[in-house]
Write an enzyme that holds these catalytic residues in place. Sequence first.
Site, PDB file in Angstrom:
ATOM      1  N   GLU A  68      -8.135   7.950  -9.162  1.00  0.00           N
ATOM      2  CA  GLU A  68      -6.928   7.615  -8.401  1.00  0.00           C
ATOM      3  C   GLU A  68      -5.664   8.031  -9.157  1.00  0.00           C
ATOM      4  OE1 GLU A  68     -10.035   4.334  -7.553  1.00  0.00           O
ATOM      5  OE2 GLU A  68      -9.429   5.593  -9.250  1.00  0.00           O
TER       6      GLU A  68
ATOM      7  N   CYS B  66      -5.456   1.202 -11.592  1.00  0.00           N
ATOM      8  CA  CYS B  66      -5.226   2.130 -10.491  1.00  0.00           C
ATOM      9  C   CYS B  66      -4.459   1.455  -9.363  1.00  0.00           C
ATOM     10  CB  CYS B  66      -6.544   2.691  -9.987  1.00  0.00           C
ATOM     11  SG  CYS B  66      -7.327   3.800 -11.180  1.00  0.00           S
TER      12      CYS B  66
END
Length: 153
Positions: free
Chosen positions: A54, A85
């Site tokens: 991510e 993330c």
Amino acid sequence: MMNKWMKIAHNEATEGMLANDGGPFGAVIVHRDKVIATAHNEVLKTNDPTAHAEINAIRIASEQLGSFDLSECVLYCTCKPCPMCLGAIFWARIGTVYYGATEFDAARGGFDDQRFYEMIRGQNHDVVLKQIDYEVNAKLFDQWLAKEDRQMY
């Protein structure tokens, strides 16, 4: 049948895992129905603990759009984002995230996501947080607010 964007994320995860770049995690960022970033976990490849799929995808998308604001984007990732993330997703202002596997699946695979979520809830907290030098560091925000050319993000 698999979602077309998630299929790309899944392929990224598989590619990265088989190349020993990192764990089985992939991500895709879509902007106005067009893929602008694909990435997989590269923690092992780069020796960078922040090189999650991510995060890597957010970096690519930000460069592609020339902006730190990804509020018009959608993120697809093969696993529920870890707390790091998720923080990056918040900072990027991404409003919709589709994910496949859970933090419990990640734990089954030997990853710490579930434990980190527990730590945030105040359970099993392994990190010592101690505040020091408050006054001098808090004054940085006075300097920031005094900057006429500051740009909020």
